[in-house]
Design an enzyme around this catalytic site. Sequence first.
Site, short mmCIF file in Angstrom:
data_model
loop_
_atom_site.label_atom_id
_atom_site.label_comp_id
_atom_site.label_asym_id
_atom_site.label_seq_id
_atom_site.Cartn_x
_atom_site.Cartn_y
_atom_site.Cartn_z
N TYR A 59 -4.23 4.35 10.32
CA TYR A 59 -3.89 2.93 10.48
C TYR A 59 -4.70 2.39 11.66
O TYR A 59 -4.36 2.62 12.82
CB TYR A 59 -2.40 2.74 10.76
CG TYR A 59 -1.45 3.04 9.61
CD1 TYR A 59 -1.89 3.08 8.29
CD2 TYR A 59 -0.09 3.24 9.85
CE1 TYR A 59 -1.01 3.34 7.25
CE2 TYR A 59 0.79 3.49 8.81
CZ TYR A 59 0.32 3.55 7.51
OH TYR A 59 1.21 3.80 6.49
N LEU A 83 10.28 -5.01 1.39
CA LEU A 83 10.06 -6.46 1.21
C LEU A 83 8.82 -6.68 0.34
O LEU A 83 8.26 -7.78 0.33
CB LEU A 83 9.90 -7.14 2.57
CG LEU A 83 11.13 -7.03 3.48
CD1 LEU A 83 10.88 -7.69 4.83
CD2 LEU A 83 12.35 -7.65 2.80
N GLY A 88 6.03 -8.19 2.16
CA GLY A 88 6.23 -9.60 2.52
C GLY A 88 6.47 -10.50 1.31
O GLY A 88 7.01 -11.59 1.44
N1 LIG Z 1 3.47 6.09 2.59
C1 LIG Z 1 2.77 5.06 2.18
O1 LIG Z 1 1.99 5.14 1.24
C2 LIG Z 1 2.95 3.72 2.88
C3 LIG Z 1 2.33 2.59 2.35
C4 LIG Z 1 2.53 1.38 3.01
C5 LIG Z 1 3.33 1.31 4.16
N2 LIG Z 1 3.91 2.44 4.63
C6 LIG Z 1 4.75 2.40 5.85
O2 LIG Z 1 5.84 1.55 5.62
C7 LIG Z 1 5.90 0.57 6.64
C8 LIG Z 1 6.49 -0.68 6.08
O3 LIG Z 1 5.44 -1.41 5.45
P1 LIG Z 1 5.56 -2.38 4.31
O4 LIG Z 1 4.42 -3.19 4.08
O5 LIG Z 1 5.92 -1.56 3.22
O6 LIG Z 1 6.77 -3.31 4.87
P2 LIG Z 1 7.49 -4.56 4.33
O7 LIG Z 1 8.61 -4.66 5.29
O8 LIG Z 1 7.75 -4.51 2.86
O9 LIG Z 1 6.45 -5.76 4.55
C9 LIG Z 1 6.00 -6.15 5.80
C10 LIG Z 1 5.48 -7.56 5.68
O10 LIG Z 1 6.60 -8.42 5.41
C11 LIG Z 1 6.59 -9.49 6.33
N3 LIG Z 1 7.98 -9.85 6.70
C12 LIG Z 1 8.57 -11.04 6.50
N4 LIG Z 1 9.82 -11.02 6.96
C13 LIG Z 1 10.05 -9.82 7.48
C14 LIG Z 1 11.16 -9.23 8.13
N5 LIG Z 1 12.30 -9.89 8.35
N6 LIG Z 1 11.05 -7.95 8.54
C15 LIG Z 1 9.91 -7.27 8.36
N7 LIG Z 1 8.80 -7.79 7.76
C16 LIG Z 1 8.88 -9.05 7.32
C17 LIG Z 1 5.85 -8.99 7.54
O11 LIG Z 1 5.55 -10.15 8.19
P3 LIG Z 1 4.39 -10.78 9.04
O12 LIG Z 1 3.16 -10.70 8.20
O13 LIG Z 1 4.85 -12.15 9.30
O14 LIG Z 1 4.29 -9.94 10.25
C18 LIG Z 1 4.80 -8.09 6.91
O15 LIG Z 1 3.70 -8.87 6.50
C19 LIG Z 1 4.47 0.46 7.14
O16 LIG Z 1 4.41 -0.11 8.42
C20 LIG Z 1 4.02 1.87 7.09
O17 LIG Z 1 4.46 2.55 8.24
C21 LIG Z 1 3.74 3.63 4.00
#
Ligand SMILES: NC(=O)c1ccc[n+]([C@@H]2O[C@H](COP(=O)([O-])OP(=O)(O)OC[C@H]3O[C@@H](n4cnc5c(N)ncnc54)[C@H](OP(=O)(O)O)[C@@H]3O)[C@@H](O)[C@H]2O)c1
Length: 334
Positions: free
Chosen positions: A56, A206, A209
């Site tokens: 990352y 989410l 997002g």
């Molecule tokens: N193992 C894998 O293959 C893999 C893949 C992806 C992620 N991950 C892990 O999972 C974690 C979560 O990632 P994700 O993308 O899956 O997360 P997510 O929580 O589904 O999405 C995060 C996005 O949602 C937005 N968002 C809007 N409201 C929110 C709120 N209340 N709380 C949190 N986010 C909000 C964020 O905002 P803003 O843009 O406004 O900041 C960000 O752009 C990553 O950080 C990473 O550590 C793992």
Amino acid sequence: MKHRTLGRNGPEVSAIGLGCMGMSDLYGPADRAESLATLHAAIEAGVTLLDTGDFYGMGHNEMLIREGLEGHRRDDLQISVKFGALRDPAGGWIGVDCRPAAVKNFAAYSLRRLGVDHIDIYRPARLDPATPIEDTIGAIADLIKAGHVKHVGLSEVGAATIRRAHAVHPICDVQIEYSLISRGIEDEILPACRELGIGVTAYGVLSRGLISGHWSQARAGATDFRGFSPRFQGQNLEANLALVERLRSIAAALGGSVAQIAIAWVLAQGADIIPLVGARRRDRLDEALGALDLALSSEDLAALAEAIPAGAAAGERYDAAQLAHLDSEKKASA
Ligand SMILES: NC(=O)c1ccc[n+]([C@@H]2O[C@H](COP(=O)([O-])OP(=O)(O)OC[C@H]3O[C@@H](n4cnc5c(N)ncnc54)[C@H](OP(=O)(O)O)[C@@H]3O)[C@@H](O)[C@H]2O)c1
């Protein structure tokens, strides 16, 4: 803060974990000071599980977390690190390497960048098709024996790989996408985890997002994963945002926000599932943690099931090239 145990063999962690990826990579520019403030606020609120990957921002995220840990008790936290994804200097994705020597090399660099003497949960980000999973897990088991790692995790693998890996060393959790609109794990992967006593750290709760209630098309820039993710394009995006409006009316009736309902739905799927939220601003973090106070009743869950049935999303969760590399998308029963 509420707590959950990460599988039968894993540590107790906060019921919601903080995913730190977007603070360094993949979701367009992040505000460094706000990212650090969010890390501090999360730890102060009782979040103990912090998720990162060495790729990352090519080490950037681990160094950021190191700064975020300053002033906090290391022993109260669980740091989950993914390894194996290879990047070029321009940030391009150039393969996966989970050979035993590579595993040990990646771990040496992660420990140094994080400034810690052990990693709590160490996991290959993707299955390396050229390396038997037994060899990769065996290398992590060596790191455990030497005291550098505490637990083994997996990421985006299917049930057959989970069984093979668990036979080498107990697996504490599988990190995998799971949300109201990404339900693929329910057929084989979640039942296999439950049978073996393995937890699930759910990412994309989410849908990056998309189902947060805050998404607008204008926000996906060129370096943003969402700029080429199928669910965020054209008619798919319109159809998916129409699903969000259904969620919005249910959320309003329950006195929560869209994001809180989406996170609460994942929390309600079982005590063995720990959502990782990708907050990188304190206001988003506060909103996400508010989901812990929303206990959904069976009537609420039925209303959500009617509004967003499994398979309701328009578009796949990754583009075709990335999907082809996901072991989790291969059916064990096929
Ligand atoms: N193992 C894998 O293959 C893999 C893949 C992806 C992620 N991950 C892990 O999972 C974690 C979560 O990632 P994700 O993308 O899956 O997360 P997510 O929580 O589904 O999405 C995060 C996005 O949602 C937005 N968002 C809007 N409201 C929110 C709120 N209340 N709380 C949190 N986010 C909000 C964020 O905002 P803003 O843009 O406004 O900041 C960000 O752009 C990553 O950080 C990473 O550590 C793992």
